[in-house]
Structure formats: structure tokens, C-alpha cells
Design a protein around this motif. Structure first.
Motif, PDB file in Angstrom:
ATOM      1  N   ALA A   1      39.978   8.891  -7.735  1.00  0.00           N
ATOM      2  CA  ALA A   1      41.158   8.039  -7.615  1.00  0.00           C
ATOM      3  C   ALA A   1      42.404   8.718  -8.176  1.00  0.00           C
ATOM      4  N   ALA A   2      42.226   9.490  -9.269  1.00  0.00           N
ATOM      5  CA  ALA A   2      43.380  10.107  -9.930  1.00  0.00           C
ATOM      6  C   ALA A   2      43.794  11.418  -9.291  1.00  0.00           C
ATOM      7  N   ASP A   3      42.823  12.214  -8.838  1.00  0.00           N
ATOM      8  CA  ASP A   3      43.115  13.558  -8.314  1.00  0.00           C
ATOM      9  C   ASP A   3      42.087  13.896  -7.237  1.00  0.00           C
ATOM     10  N   PRO A   4      42.282  13.398  -6.015  1.00  0.00           N
ATOM     11  CA  PRO A   4      41.294  13.630  -4.951  1.00  0.00           C
ATOM     12  C   PRO A   4      41.029  15.107  -4.672  1.00  0.00           C
ATOM     13  N   ALA A   5      42.054  15.946  -4.780  1.00  0.00           N
ATOM     14  CA  ALA A   5      41.866  17.371  -4.498  1.00  0.00           C
ATOM     15  C   ALA A   5      40.939  18.010  -5.526  1.00  0.00           C
ATOM     16  N   LEU A   6      41.118  17.655  -6.799  1.00  0.00           N
ATOM     17  CA  LEU A   6      40.245  18.188  -7.837  1.00  0.00           C
ATOM     18  C   LEU A   6      38.822  17.668  -7.663  1.00  0.00           C
TER      19      LEU A   6
ATOM     20  N   GLY B   1       0.786  -1.219   0.000  1.00  0.00           N
ATOM     21  CA  GLY B   1       0.000   0.000   0.000  1.00  0.00           C
ATOM     22  C   GLY B   1       0.817   1.268   0.000  1.00  0.00           C
ATOM     23  N   ALA B   2       2.120   1.162  -0.246  1.00  0.00           N
ATOM     24  CA  ALA B   2       2.975   2.351  -0.248  1.00  0.00           C
ATOM     25  C   ALA B   2       2.716   3.183  -1.492  1.00  0.00           C
ATOM     26  N   ARG B   3       2.935   4.480  -1.356  1.00  0.00           N
ATOM     27  CA  ARG B   3       2.734   5.403  -2.476  1.00  0.00           C
ATOM     28  C   ARG B   3       4.041   5.974  -3.001  1.00  0.00           C
ATOM     29  N   THR B   4       5.058   6.041  -2.152  1.00  0.00           N
ATOM     30  CA  THR B   4       6.336   6.622  -2.559  1.00  0.00           C
ATOM     31  C   THR B   4       7.489   5.780  -2.038  1.00  0.00           C
ATOM     32  N   MET B   5       8.642   5.952  -2.663  1.00  0.00           N
ATOM     33  CA  MET B   5       9.884   5.364  -2.179  1.00  0.00           C
ATOM     34  C   MET B   5      10.954   6.445  -2.246  1.00  0.00           C
ATOM     35  N   ARG B   6      11.773   6.526  -1.202  1.00  0.00           N
ATOM     36  CA  ARG B   6      12.858   7.492  -1.164  1.00  0.00           C
ATOM     37  C   ARG B   6      14.181   6.763  -1.015  1.00  0.00           C
ATOM     38  N   TRP B   7      15.253   7.404  -1.488  1.00  0.00           N
ATOM     39  CA  TRP B   7      16.614   6.927  -1.247  1.00  0.00           C
ATOM     40  C   TRP B   7      17.574   8.068  -1.507  1.00  0.00           C
ATOM     41  N   THR B   8      18.846   7.844  -1.226  1.00  0.00           N
ATOM     42  CA  THR B   8      19.859   8.857  -1.483  1.00  0.00           C
ATOM     43  C   THR B   8      20.931   8.288  -2.409  1.00  0.00           C
ATOM     44  N   PHE B   9      21.630   9.183  -3.101  1.00  0.00           N
ATOM     45  CA  PHE B   9      22.762   8.769  -3.922  1.00  0.00           C
ATOM     46  C   PHE B   9      23.737   9.932  -4.024  1.00  0.00           C
ATOM     47  N   ASP B  10      24.943   9.625  -4.443  1.00  0.00           N
ATOM     48  CA  ASP B  10      25.974  10.644  -4.620  1.00  0.00           C
ATOM     49  C   ASP B  10      25.621  11.501  -5.826  1.00  0.00           C
ATOM     50  N   PRO B  11      25.366  12.794  -5.647  1.00  0.00           N
ATOM     51  CA  PRO B  11      24.940  13.621  -6.779  1.00  0.00           C
ATOM     52  C   PRO B  11      25.997  13.806  -7.849  1.00  0.00           C
ATOM     53  N   LEU B  12      27.263  13.511  -7.556  1.00  0.00           N
ATOM     54  CA  LEU B  12      28.306  13.645  -8.566  1.00  0.00           C
ATOM     55  C   LEU B  12      28.415  12.435  -9.496  1.00  0.00           C
ATOM     56  N   VAL B  13      27.698  11.361  -9.187  1.00  0.00           N
ATOM     57  CA  VAL B  13      27.723  10.173 -10.057  1.00  0.00           C
ATOM     58  C   VAL B  13      26.622  10.346 -11.099  1.00  0.00           C
ATOM     59  N   GLY B  14      27.007  10.873 -12.263  1.00  0.00           N
ATOM     60  CA  GLY B  14      26.036  11.240 -13.275  1.00  0.00           C
ATOM     61  C   GLY B  14      25.195  10.086 -13.778  1.00  0.00           C
TER      62      GLY B  14
ATOM     63  N   PRO C   1      31.199  16.164 -13.167  1.00  0.00           N
ATOM     64  CA  PRO C   1      32.298  15.577 -13.956  1.00  0.00           C
ATOM     65  C   PRO C   1      31.872  14.295 -14.640  1.00  0.00           C
ATOM     66  N   GLU C   2      32.595  13.947 -15.705  1.00  0.00           N
ATOM     67  CA  GLU C   2      32.237  12.789 -16.509  1.00  0.00           C
ATOM     68  C   GLU C   2      32.261  11.500 -15.692  1.00  0.00           C
ATOM     69  N   ASP C   3      33.254  11.327 -14.823  1.00  0.00           N
ATOM     70  CA  ASP C   3      33.355  10.110 -14.011  1.00  0.00           C
ATOM     71  C   ASP C   3      34.028  10.483 -12.697  1.00  0.00           C
ATOM     72  N   ILE C   4      33.226  10.759 -11.680  1.00  0.00           N
ATOM     73  CA  ILE C   4      33.771  11.218 -10.406  1.00  0.00           C
ATOM     74  C   ILE C   4      34.571  10.119  -9.714  1.00  0.00           C
ATOM     75  N   VAL C   5      34.219   8.861  -9.936  1.00  0.00           N
ATOM     76  CA  VAL C   5      34.950   7.766  -9.280  1.00  0.00           C
ATOM     77  C   VAL C   5      36.385   7.712  -9.797  1.00  0.00           C
ATOM     78  N   LYS C   6      36.559   7.781 -11.127  1.00  0.00           N
ATOM     79  CA  LYS C   6      37.909   7.794 -11.686  1.00  0.00           C
ATOM     80  C   LYS C   6      38.656   9.064 -11.288  1.00  0.00           C
TER      81      LYS C   6
END
Length: 248
Positions: A204-209, A101-114, A196-201
């Protein structure tokens, strides 16, 4: 659904342990320290939640966890599946929730993961309703380590998913990204923000950026949400669409 793939809720200890191992592999943690231990999954099932498992033949190829919420809502704690199976897993969660009988579902995700933003907003038709700064605090898994854990909350109308708004960005540039190109554009009803195109990569390559991107996108979203915008779309080339709530 892909031929040979089945999705079902699981309740037994062995199946829940396999799901816990799957999540460890996805988030690159030791199987001795899974992000969602089997005993926690068992307790959530016992409390009325659901653990769905997707099997490609006999191989576990995806899983999700959801719990009941207040006011005919449900909350998806986690979902991870092989490419091409994510939609089927979310639909299985949806069927389970509607059955209660639920009407909605919520969750969260990393907004930088396009790619996740496009799946949630464009394919499922959910709406980004809340920006959460460093939601989990420091994380030490192999995917998020070294970054701040900002999350975007989405709400999915289980009865009538919203149609995604994916018009290309237009209007004057209102913010510049760390790479020197436009980060945000805005007109009278919509705002667009690029990730960014791929925040995970990149992490790993440039954490500061990667962290500079995090802070730049955060500023755009917090200001936009305070001004009455909500996230309503994501283009294939990494542009969020945010729409004023009165236009939804």
C-alpha cells in the motif's frame, strides 16, 4: 477453542451468502462482487465439498471452503478467520477430510505474507512443495491489487503433521534483499530466505518496492525448488527455512 465459538458446515443459502459477504470484507471487495459468490459456494457444497463457518455467538467470525481431490486428497480453496480462530477452522477442515478417508490437504498462499507462512509451516506442520509464478494473474481486490499473484503450494499430512524446522539462518549470504540486508543464506542442507515484515502495508505504501521484494524472493525460491529444496519452516522474524528433500 475460544469460549462461545462454534464451527460447523453450512449448506443453506442464507448461511452461504453470509460466508460470501465475510470473504468480501476480508478481501476488501464490494459485497456485490465477492471473491467467492454464494452461488459458487452452493455448487461446491452440492458437489461434495464443505463450507465451514465459525460463529462467535451469533456473529460469523471465520469461514473456509474445501473440495475433494484425487487419490485421497482434499484441497482448501480459501480460509479466513478472526485472529485466534484460524487453527480451529483448519482443524475442522481436517476432521471433515479425515472423515472422508483423505490423507492430505493442499492449498496455496502468498509466500510474502510471513504470518501465514508461519501458521501453515510452523503451527500446522505443512510443507511448501511448489512455487507458482503469478498464479491468478492480475488481481483487483483491495488486498492484492497492483501486485503479481505468486503463490506457494503447501501439502498437509492429515495423519502425521511434520515437525517444523526453525533453526536460525546461518551460512554465507547468497542474495541481498531490496532493503540492503541479507535475503538468503545457505549451508549444505538448508537454505533460508527472508520476507518483508508486512507485505500488505508495504504494498500500500510503496508498490514498486513491494514488487522488487516479490521478484527477489521468487528468484530464491525457484532456484531452491529446482535444486531439490522444500519449505519446511518460518521463524517469527520472517525467515523461511527450506530443506533438501532427501533430509526430510
Amino acid at each position: 477453542m475460544t469460549a462461545g465459538v462454534t464451527i460447523r458446515t453450512v449448506h443453506d443459502v442464507a448461511s452461504l451468502a453470509a460466508v460470501a459477504d465475510h470473504f468480501s470484507d476480508v478481501w476488501q471487495t464490494p459485497r456485490t462482487a465477492p471473491p467467492y459468490p454464494a452461488e459458487v459456494l452452493h455448487s461446491l457444497v452440492h458437489a461434495g465439498g464443505a463450507v465451514h463457518a465459525a460463529y462467535d455467538g451469533q456473529r460469523l467470525a471465520g469461514a473456509s471452503v474445501a473440495v475433494l481431490g484425487a487419490d485421497r486428497s482434499t484441497y482448501s480453496l480459501v480460509a479466513a478467520a478472526d485472529r485466534g480462530l484460524g487453527h480451529a477452522v483448519k482443524l475442522a477442515q481436517r476432521d471433515w477430510a479425515l472423515g472422508l478417508g483423505a490423507r492430505t490437504m493442499r492449498w496455496t498462499f502468498d509466500p510474502l505474507v510471513g504470518r501465514n507462512a508461519r501458521f501453515n509451516l510452523a503451527k500446522l506442520g505443512a510443507t511448501g512443495t511448489e512455487y507458482l509464478v503469478d498464479f491468478y494473474g492480475p488481481m483487483t481486490d483491495g488486498v492484492n491489487d497492483g501486485d503479481e499473484s505468486d503463490r506457494l503450494t503447501v501439502s498437509w499430512d492429515l495423519g502425521a503433521p511434520r515437525v517444523s524446522y526453525d533453526a536460525g539462518p546461518r551460512g554465507p549470504v547468497t542474495a541481498t534483499a531490496p532493503d540492503g540486508d541479507p535475503l538468503a543464506r545457505r549451508d549444505d542442507r538448508h537454505l533460508w530466505c527472508r520476507v518483508p515484515e508486512d507485505i500488505v502495508k508495504l504494498r500500500a505504501a510503496d508498490p514498486a518496492l513491494a514488487l522488487r521484494w516479490r521478484h527477489a524472493v521468487r528468484e530464491v525460491f525457484l532456484t531452491a525448488f529446482a535444486d531439490g529444496f522444500r519449505a519446511t519452516g518460518m521463524s517469527r522474524d520472517g525467515w523461511y527455512t527450506l530443506t533438501r528433500t532427501e533430509a526430510l
